[in-house]
Design a protein around this motif. Structure first.
Motif, PDB file in Angstrom:
ATOM      1  N   ASP A 216       0.807  -1.215   0.000  1.00 25.30           N
ATOM      2  CA  ASP A 216       0.000   0.000   0.000  1.00 25.30           C
ATOM      3  C   ASP A 216       0.844   1.271   0.000  1.00 25.30           C
ATOM      4  O   ASP A 216       0.336   2.373   0.183  1.00 25.30           O
ATOM      5  N   SER A 242      -4.285  -0.566 -14.832  1.00 30.11           N
ATOM      6  CA  SER A 242      -4.028  -1.582 -13.818  1.00 30.11           C
ATOM      7  C   SER A 242      -4.230  -0.969 -12.436  1.00 30.11           C
ATOM      8  O   SER A 242      -4.170   0.262 -12.271  1.00 30.11           O
ATOM      9  N   PRO A 243      -4.437  -1.796 -11.407  1.00 33.75           N
ATOM     10  CA  PRO A 243      -4.564  -1.259 -10.048  1.00 33.75           C
ATOM     11  C   PRO A 243      -3.333  -0.485  -9.598  1.00 33.75           C
ATOM     12  O   PRO A 243      -3.429   0.384  -8.734  1.00 33.75           O
ATOM     13  N   GLY A 246      -3.211   3.431  -9.302  1.00 36.93           N
ATOM     14  CA  GLY A 246      -3.696   4.138  -8.128  1.00 36.93           C
ATOM     15  C   GLY A 246      -2.625   4.418  -7.095  1.00 36.93           C
ATOM     16  O   GLY A 246      -2.831   5.245  -6.186  1.00 36.93           O
ATOM     17  N   ARG A 247      -1.490   3.744  -7.202  1.00 38.51           N
ATOM     18  CA  ARG A 247      -0.424   3.934  -6.220  1.00 38.51           C
ATOM     19  C   ARG A 247       0.636   4.927  -6.675  1.00 38.51           C
ATOM     20  O   ARG A 247       1.529   5.266  -5.905  1.00 38.51           O
TER      21      ARG A 247
END
Length: 412
Positions: A216, A242-243, A246-247
């Protein structure tokens, strides 16, 4: 030992001078003869699947301590006399005062550029791809691992280019089999093979980086020149849709021209419009006001953008590293600290108020009449080597503000 190090620095300077003269004065054909490899592309053995588990495969990573070049912290320039009380000297630098004399930085608890209060800093990880340090006229298409000249030069570059990110709790900078500098000067198919091979190493290092950091933790992607080009490819091939997107708190890709019309639409993040904005991209290429970028612009115009269309004469993306937003200008007084090297390029100090920044209509970043920065400055007023050091302190603050903005948005 010191003599050997200074000799190495001298060799680097000679390489820069020779290369810059070729790129600025010679014709395109002569430049290709000098720097584009003449042999066939020879594919090297793929790296082992676990290659980047080896600490020796990284220039920077957690655990290296003082041996980590990205953790370099430059000295603060001594306070200069008040410019209003001294006579002007045409040969003295444009800087007028030290960081400790008039630019308090409230955002991170730092007042002079020294280490900030750790409690004021967010946790984040940086993946920084080094620029080309494999500079060998007529050599192979790709560097080999373990070449001492390439590695030593890369560490010197990282001290100036990656160190503004030194407030991150993790900085990772991989070794990779870089494409030769000449691969970016030609349309030969071997050139693209060399670039693809270099990217394959970077991609593998990035996968290991992602496995190694907390799931995270926010990520800052950064690179310069060839390193910036690989970062932009990572965005397209591993981050977009891709997820992982979000980072990503911010992306820094200076020293690589990004077409506003034919590159930016294919990237997953917009250009940064303002300071303190998260999830956006910064890029610029620095020239003196009287600089000549004709040859670079010709090469840029002839290449194909990420959308598949020729870049043409459309503008290059310019995010002003002082203001943190696209286009616009900022006076030298707003520059919190330029990393000015000594004559041997062995160390440097931060000097505030030395360099302004103005995005031109063509998208290049113009820096007025900057102070003397040594022989790394390329002919034609090209400050490519100093794209990041020119604005060292502003970038150190900029990344913290963007990571904090990312964290605030996530909490909301």
């Amino acid at each position: 030992m010191a003599r050997k190090f200074l000799y190495f620095i001298a060799v680097c300077i000679v390489l820069f001078i020779v290369g810059s003269i070729a790129l600025t004065i010679w014709s395109r054909e002569a430049t290709e003869i000098a720097f584009v490899p003449r042999g066939e592309f020879v594919e090297q053995e793929p790296l082992a699947a676990n290659a980047y588990q080896d600490p020796d495969m990284w220039y920077s990573r957690p655990g290296l301590g003082t041996a980590d070049p990205a953790r370099y912290q430059p000295a603060i320039a001594e306070t200069a006399p008040d410019p209003a009380t001294r006579e002007a000297a045409p040969d003295s630098p444009a800087a007028e005062q030290s960081l400790s004399a008039g630019n308090p930085l409230e955002s991170t608890g730092s007042t002079a550029g020294e280490a900030a209060d750790p409690q004021e800093l967010p946790e984040f990880a940086v993946f920084f791809v080094p620029p080309t340090s494999y500079i060998q006229a007529g050599g192979d298409w790709n560097a080999t691992l373990g070449d001492p000249t390439t590695d030593n030069r890369a560490r010197i570059f990282l001290r100036g280019l990656a160190s503004p990110f030194n407030r991150a709790d993790e900085i990772w900078a991989p070794k990779y089999r870089q494409a030769a500098a000449g691969a970016f000067l030609t349309d030969k198919p071997e050139a693209q093979q060399a670039i693809d091979a270099a990217y394959a190493d970077v991609s593998q290092a990035f996968d290991y980086f992602l496995q190694s950091i907390d799931a995270d933790k926010p990520i800052v992607l950064a690179g310069h020149s060839q390193g910036a080009s690989h970062i932009l490819r990572l965005l397209r091939e591993k981050v977009a849709d891709s997820p992982l997107a979000g980072r990503i708190a911010a992306v820094y890709a200076p020293g690589w021209p990004i077409s506003v019309e034919h590159d930016l639409p294919a990237l997953p993040f917009p250009a940064c419009a303002a300071a303190g904005q998260a999830k956006c991209l910064l890029a610029w290429s620095a020239f003196s006001d009287d600089g000549n970028a004709d040859m670079i612009m010709r090469r840029y115009e002839a290449t194909v953008g990420y959308t598949g269309e020729p870049r043409g004469t459309g503008p290059i993306l310019c995010v002003n590293p002082i203001t943190g937003g696209t286009n616009g200008s900022a006076p030298a007084s707003a520059n919190l600290g330029t990393l000015v090297p000594d004559e041997a390029l062995a160390k440097g100090e931060l000097v505030s108020g030395a360099v302004p920044a103005r995005c031109g209509e063509n998208g290049l970043l113009y820096i007025g009449d900057p102070p003397e920065l040594g022989q790394g400055v390329l002919p034609g007023g090209n400050y490519h080597v100093y794209d990041i050091p020119l604005f060292w302190k502003n970038l150190q603050e900029d990344v913290i503000a963007r990571v904090k903005a990312w964290a605030s948005a996530r909490e909301a």
